[in-house]
Design an enzyme around this catalytic site. Structure first.
Site, PDB file in Angstrom:
ATOM      1  N   GLU A  20       2.173  -1.591  -6.446  1.00  0.00           N
ATOM      2  CA  GLU A  20       1.852  -0.584  -7.464  1.00  0.00           C
ATOM      3  C   GLU A  20       1.418  -1.233  -8.778  1.00  0.00           C
ATOM      4  O   GLU A  20       0.516  -0.739  -9.451  1.00  0.00           O
ATOM      5  CB  GLU A  20       3.021   0.370  -7.688  1.00  0.00           C
ATOM      6  CG  GLU A  20       3.229   1.371  -6.568  1.00  0.00           C
ATOM      7  CD  GLU A  20       1.967   2.155  -6.206  1.00  0.00           C
ATOM      8  OE1 GLU A  20       1.176   2.495  -7.123  1.00  0.00           O
ATOM      9  OE2 GLU A  20       1.754   2.419  -5.010  1.00  0.00           O
ATOM     10  N   TYR A  57       3.027   7.654 -14.059  1.00  0.00           N
ATOM     11  CA  TYR A  57       2.421   7.585 -12.720  1.00  0.00           C
ATOM     12  C   TYR A  57       3.199   6.636 -11.806  1.00  0.00           C
ATOM     13  O   TYR A  57       3.581   7.002 -10.692  1.00  0.00           O
ATOM     14  CB  TYR A  57       0.955   7.132 -12.806  1.00  0.00           C
ATOM     15  CG  TYR A  57       0.413   6.786 -11.442  1.00  0.00           C
ATOM     16  CD1 TYR A  57       0.041   7.794 -10.552  1.00  0.00           C
ATOM     17  CD2 TYR A  57       0.349   5.466 -11.014  1.00  0.00           C
ATOM     18  CE1 TYR A  57      -0.395   7.491  -9.280  1.00  0.00           C
ATOM     19  CE2 TYR A  57      -0.082   5.156  -9.749  1.00  0.00           C
ATOM     20  CZ  TYR A  57      -0.457   6.169  -8.878  1.00  0.00           C
ATOM     21  OH  TYR A  57      -0.876   5.862  -7.607  1.00  0.00           O
ATOM     22  N   ASP A  90      -2.903   9.962  -9.532  1.00  0.00           N
ATOM     23  CA  ASP A  90      -3.954   8.991  -9.807  1.00  0.00           C
ATOM     24  C   ASP A  90      -5.296   9.726  -9.772  1.00  0.00           C
ATOM     25  O   ASP A  90      -5.359  10.942  -9.569  1.00  0.00           O
ATOM     26  CB  ASP A  90      -3.893   7.817  -8.818  1.00  0.00           C
ATOM     27  CG  ASP A  90      -4.338   8.187  -7.415  1.00  0.00           C
ATOM     28  OD1 ASP A  90      -4.488   9.394  -7.120  1.00  0.00           O
ATOM     29  OD2 ASP A  90      -4.546   7.273  -6.601  1.00  0.00           O
TER      30      ASP A  90
END
Length: 207
Positions: free
Chosen positions: A42, A125, A143
């Site tokens: 990530e 996020y 996203d």
């Protein structure tokens, strides 16, 4: 428009099960490496495309195989492995976060959104996506791909999106929506003819 939330989730998950890409960080949720692979990928995927990240990820985990090893590595080594990926603040933040996770959380990623947000380099996020993927929490990670899917389907792109889906496979759904946006509901030339949910899509109806 009336939407069958359960049916919509089933269709997207069915598509995902049959079409998802084989990515090196997609490993068994029961694996000890799952949390490390997820947080590393990530951080790498922030502002960088999947195909660019794959070789860097593979090389990184070969040299630094787990969170503890990362926390003990010196910053110079971490930055060297990151070389070419750009946005080096990500690498520095990941390194700082690994030290905090080992020291404060016994090497575990916290299950709390608030605690995750306190870690260097983790915003809304990334916190949402980690909680969905690791702990199966019902969160939609917004996203660019997911925002586009939601906007085309329902003309929305907010956190309320989580209420549009109903499933016990929250982590898979979060990933399925990202994958769906990357492979089917693309920015240019979306593959509407292959789409399993076009019957409820506002964008498709307007075409």
């Amino acid at each position: 428009m009336h939407i069958n939330n359960l049916n919509l989730s089933k269709k997207i998950l069915s598509w995902y099960d049959n079409n998802k890409r084989r990515l090196p960080w997609r490993i068994s949720k029961k694996s000890k490496k799952n949390q490390y692979y997820r947080i590393l990928s990530e951080f790498m995927l922030q502002q960088t495309q999947v195909k660019t990240v794959i070789p860097y990820f593979n090389n990184f985990v070969k040299k630094i195989p787990n969170l503890k090893a990362l926390s003990k590595s010196n910053e110079k080594k971490v930055l060297k492995l990151w070389e070419g990926l750009g946005y080096y603040t990500r690498a520095k933040n990941l390194h700082k976060t690994s030290k905090i996770l080992i020291k404060k959380y016994n090497g575990q990623i916290p299950e709390s959104f608030v605690k995750l947000k306190e870690l260097p380099g983790i915003g809304d996020y990334t916190a949402n996506v980690l909680l969905a993927l690791i702990y199966n929490q019902p969160r939609v990670a917004l996203d660019g791909n997911v925002k586009r899917v939601l906007f085309r389907l329902f003309n929305i792109n907010t956190e309320d999106a989580v209420n549009l889906f109903k499933t016990k496979r929250n982590g898979d759904l979060a990933e399925a929506l990202m994958e769906f946006g990357a492979l089917i509901c693309k920015p240019q030339d979306p593959k509407c003819h292959e789409c399993k949910i076009k019957k409820v899509c506002a964008y498709y109806a307007s075409e």
